[in-house]
Design a protein around this motif. Structure first.
Motif, mmCIF file in Angstrom:
data_model
loop_
_atom_site.group_PDB
_atom_site.id
_atom_site.type_symbol
_atom_site.label_atom_id
_atom_site.label_comp_id
_atom_site.label_asym_id
_atom_site.label_seq_id
_atom_site.Cartn_x
_atom_site.Cartn_y
_atom_site.Cartn_z
ATOM 1 N N PRO A 40 -33.109 100.638 29.081
ATOM 2 C CA PRO A 40 -32.261 99.473 28.775
ATOM 3 C C PRO A 40 -31.119 99.727 27.917
ATOM 4 C CG PRO A 40 -34.312 100.120 27.392
ATOM 5 C CD PRO A 40 -34.289 100.971 28.530
ATOM 6 N N ALA A 41 -30.174 98.897 27.438
ATOM 7 C CA ALA A 41 -28.766 98.770 26.943
ATOM 8 C C ALA A 41 -28.589 97.736 25.895
ATOM 9 C CB ALA A 41 -27.967 98.744 28.147
ATOM 10 N N CYS A 42 -27.405 96.900 25.988
ATOM 11 C CA CYS A 42 -27.164 96.232 24.823
ATOM 12 C C CYS A 42 -26.442 94.950 24.863
ATOM 13 C CB CYS A 42 -26.844 96.967 23.647
ATOM 14 S SG CYS A 42 -25.264 96.545 22.767
ATOM 15 N N GLY A 43 -26.258 93.987 23.800
ATOM 16 C CA GLY A 43 -25.305 92.973 23.807
ATOM 17 C C GLY A 43 -25.839 91.551 24.791
ATOM 18 N N LYS A 44 -26.645 90.801 23.958
ATOM 19 C CA LYS A 44 -27.186 89.761 24.644
ATOM 20 C C LYS A 44 -26.675 88.564 24.331
ATOM 21 C CE LYS A 44 -31.396 91.041 23.216
ATOM 22 N NZ LYS A 44 -32.644 90.846 23.166
ATOM 23 N N SER A 45 -26.372 87.404 25.040
ATOM 24 C CA SER A 45 -26.168 86.014 24.403
ATOM 25 C C SER A 45 -27.242 85.589 23.667
ATOM 26 C CB SER A 45 -25.898 85.295 25.545
ATOM 27 O OG SER A 45 -27.061 85.009 26.232
ATOM 28 N N ASP A 46 -26.908 84.587 22.692
ATOM 29 C CA ASP A 46 -28.048 83.924 21.993
ATOM 30 C C ASP A 46 -29.075 83.253 22.819
ATOM 31 O OD1 ASP A 46 -26.505 84.672 19.701
ATOM 32 O OD2 ASP A 46 -25.479 82.798 19.597
ATOM 33 N N LYS A 47 -28.826 82.875 23.913
ATOM 34 C CA LYS A 47 -29.626 82.167 25.008
ATOM 35 C C LYS A 47 -30.493 83.059 25.328
ATOM 36 C CE LYS A 47 -29.684 78.984 29.052
ATOM 37 N NZ LYS A 47 -29.328 78.409 29.746
ATOM 38 N N ALA A 48 -30.036 84.095 25.858
ATOM 39 C CA ALA A 48 -30.802 85.261 26.356
ATOM 40 C C ALA A 48 -31.809 85.798 25.425
ATOM 41 C CB ALA A 48 -29.960 86.376 27.106
ATOM 42 N N TYR B 257 -32.421 99.189 22.118
ATOM 43 C CA TYR B 257 -31.531 98.770 23.224
ATOM 44 C C TYR B 257 -30.337 99.097 23.169
ATOM 45 C CZ TYR B 257 -29.591 95.018 26.224
ATOM 46 O OH TYR B 257 -28.965 94.201 27.164
ATOM 47 N N LYS B 258 -29.761 98.736 22.089
ATOM 48 C CA LYS B 258 -28.244 99.152 21.847
ATOM 49 C C LYS B 258 -28.059 100.735 21.879
ATOM 50 C CE LYS B 258 -24.877 98.678 18.144
ATOM 51 N NZ LYS B 258 -24.600 98.235 16.799
ATOM 52 N N HIS C 50 -42.190 106.688 25.135
ATOM 53 C CA HIS C 50 -41.286 107.693 25.943
ATOM 54 C C HIS C 50 -39.948 107.541 25.706
ATOM 55 C CE1 HIS C 50 -40.390 109.721 29.725
ATOM 56 N NE2 HIS C 50 -39.551 108.959 29.887
ATOM 57 N N TRP C 51 -39.381 106.682 25.397
ATOM 58 C CA TRP C 51 -38.041 106.394 25.199
ATOM 59 C C TRP C 51 -37.598 107.095 24.009
ATOM 60 C CZ3 TRP C 51 -33.016 106.148 25.389
ATOM 61 C CH2 TRP C 51 -32.362 105.731 24.218
ATOM 62 N N ARG C 52 -38.203 106.799 22.955
ATOM 63 C CA ARG C 52 -38.095 107.402 21.531
ATOM 64 C C ARG C 52 -38.271 109.045 21.620
ATOM 65 N NH1 ARG C 52 -40.442 102.492 17.791
ATOM 66 N NH2 ARG C 52 -38.527 101.292 17.877
ATOM 67 N N ARG D 127 -35.325 114.211 22.188
ATOM 68 C CA ARG D 127 -34.890 115.586 22.778
ATOM 69 C C ARG D 127 -33.268 115.827 22.935
ATOM 70 N NH1 ARG D 127 -39.581 114.477 25.681
ATOM 71 N NH2 ARG D 127 -38.600 113.458 27.412
ATOM 72 N N ARG D 128 -32.692 114.527 23.042
ATOM 73 C CA ARG D 128 -31.208 114.364 23.215
ATOM 74 C C ARG D 128 -30.366 114.560 21.998
ATOM 75 N NH1 ARG D 128 -32.141 109.487 26.369
ATOM 76 N NH2 ARG D 128 -32.163 110.005 28.497
ATOM 77 N N ALA D 129 -31.000 114.323 20.890
ATOM 78 C CA ALA D 129 -30.267 114.308 19.560
ATOM 79 C C ALA D 129 -29.699 115.606 19.112
ATOM 80 C CB ALA D 129 -31.192 113.633 18.427
ATOM 81 N N PRO D 130 -30.340 116.567 19.376
ATOM 82 C CA PRO D 130 -29.588 118.076 18.855
ATOM 83 C C PRO D 130 -28.409 118.390 19.869
ATOM 84 C CG PRO D 130 -32.209 118.231 18.850
ATOM 85 C CD PRO D 130 -31.730 116.902 19.708
ATOM 86 N N ALA D 131 -28.795 118.179 20.928
ATOM 87 C CA ALA D 131 -27.453 118.397 22.132
ATOM 88 C C ALA D 131 -26.565 117.550 21.682
ATOM 89 C CB ALA D 131 -28.062 118.040 23.613
ATOM 90 N N ALA D 132 -26.667 116.277 21.446
ATOM 91 C CA ALA D 132 -25.612 115.479 21.322
ATOM 92 C C ALA D 132 -24.837 115.809 20.107
ATOM 93 C CB ALA D 132 -26.226 114.108 20.899
ATOM 94 N N ALA D 133 -25.709 116.216 18.913
ATOM 95 C CA ALA D 133 -24.976 116.799 17.651
ATOM 96 C C ALA D 133 -24.139 117.847 17.774
ATOM 97 C CB ALA D 133 -26.144 116.946 16.448
ATOM 98 N N SER D 134 -24.701 118.864 18.653
ATOM 99 C CA SER D 134 -24.051 119.895 18.820
ATOM 100 C C SER D 134 -22.814 119.763 19.677
ATOM 101 C CB SER D 134 -25.101 120.906 19.702
ATOM 102 O OG SER D 134 -24.233 122.218 20.165
#
Length: 318
Positions: free
Chosen positions: A19-27, A67-68, A283-285, A290-297
């Motif tokens: 997933p990703a982000c930014g939906k319209s009110d209708k969606a 999603y964001k 699974h996503w969380r 797992r990505r968080a430490p690498a991203a912080a580094s």
């Protein structure tokens, strides 16, 4: 190692399921309506997948905050693909020019036809064995999977068996079918309208999602040439809520794959009055953790460096 073109296609399929982000009110309103019951939630996901509506699908399968965050992750991963060599740029451009030329089908078929007899002889003897070995490997992985229940293992094994039987019997080198498949390949390449790797890697999220839909449509058409209709399989899905309380639910999905009845059970959880697939969310969380430490580094290093669908579409829900 995969070349850049292959990595781009693999990334396309991988991120098409995230997933990703930014939906319209209708969606947002449609997605919320489609998630009012566990069965409707599942059927909406199936319908969106069938139609290649990946952005609405991605909005549907994760809560807004997740999603964001996924969109941020997609953007970060996509930016890494811009480091490409001149050789890869040239090869990609040549391949796309070949696939999208006005006479692409005829030229590719002319190149393939002289090799057809050799390919047919090779694959008739080797492919069944290769598929059989692959099926055994998948069955072993399923059997050893610690996160699957016995019922889920049986469901997965049944699907692998049905696909294996189909793949072993398909006449992959049949001239008529191969011509049709080449036609699907060239048609899909034209619809993608991507001429260079730089063009591919510079696309934003929204445009990329549309391209994934085009690729998905081509994959479905190519498989249908060889007797596997994913649309027919997805259309056959019927969902029924087996158990449900204020926070969790279990949904059974019955469907038909290659003429064989199949079923699977899904565990759902409620988040802010909407239902979500528990396994996908977990699974996503976990992947994010797992990505968080690498991203912080990476951030620390950088700091020191120089400057949906309407509810009535789920009519089979119970």
């Amino acid at each position: 190692m995969l070349n850049v073109r292959s990595r781009w296609l693999v990334a396309a399929f991988a991120f098409a399921l995230l997933p990703a982000c930014g939906k319209s009110d209708k969606a947002a309103q449609q997605s919320a309506t489609a998630s009012t019951t566990p069965a409707k939630t599942v059927l909406t996901s199936i319908e969106l997948l069938k139609n290649g509506q990946f952005d609405p699908l991605l909005q549907h399968v994760l809560p807004p905050a997740d999603y964001k965050e996924m969109r941020a992750q997609w953007t970060a991963q996509h930016s890494k693909m811009k480091q490409i060599s001149e050789h890869d740029r040239q090869q990609f451009a040549e391949n796309m020019a070949k696939l999208t030329a006005p006479d692409a089908e005829q030229k590719i078929w002319a190149e393939t036809q002289p090799k057809l007899q050799q390919l047919d002889k090779k694959y008739k003897t080797q492919l069944p064995m290769m598929i059989g070995v692959g099926q055994i490997m998948l069955d072993t992985q399923i059997s050893n999977a610690k996160n699957l229940t016995p019922d889920q293992k049986k469901q997965a094994t049944d699907v692998v068996s049905a696909l294996g039987q189909w793949a072993q019997k398909v006449p992959w080198t049949d001239p008529d079918k191969l011509k049709q498949a080449i036609g699907v390949l060239t048609s899909t390449a034209r619809k993608l309208d991507i001429k260079t790797l730089d063009q591919a890697t510079s696309m934003g999220y929204d445009e990329s999602m549309k391209k994934y839909g085009v690729v998905w449509g081509g994959v479905k058409k190519a498989l249908k040439v060889y007797g596997l209709s994913l649309d027919k399989t997805l259309d056959s899905a019927k969902a029924k809520t087996l158990t449900s309380d204020a926070h969790t639910a279990t949904v059974k999905v019955d469907y038909t794959l290659l003429g064989q009845p199949q079923s699977m059970t899904l565990d759902l959880v409620k988040v802010d009055d909407r239902w979500y697939d528990k396994d996908l969310l977990d699974h996503w969380r976990k992947a994010l953790d797992r990505r968080a430490p690498a991203a912080a580094s990476s951030t620390a290093t950088a700091g020191n460096a120089p400057a949906a669908l309407p509810a009535d579409s789920a009519s089979s829900a119970k």
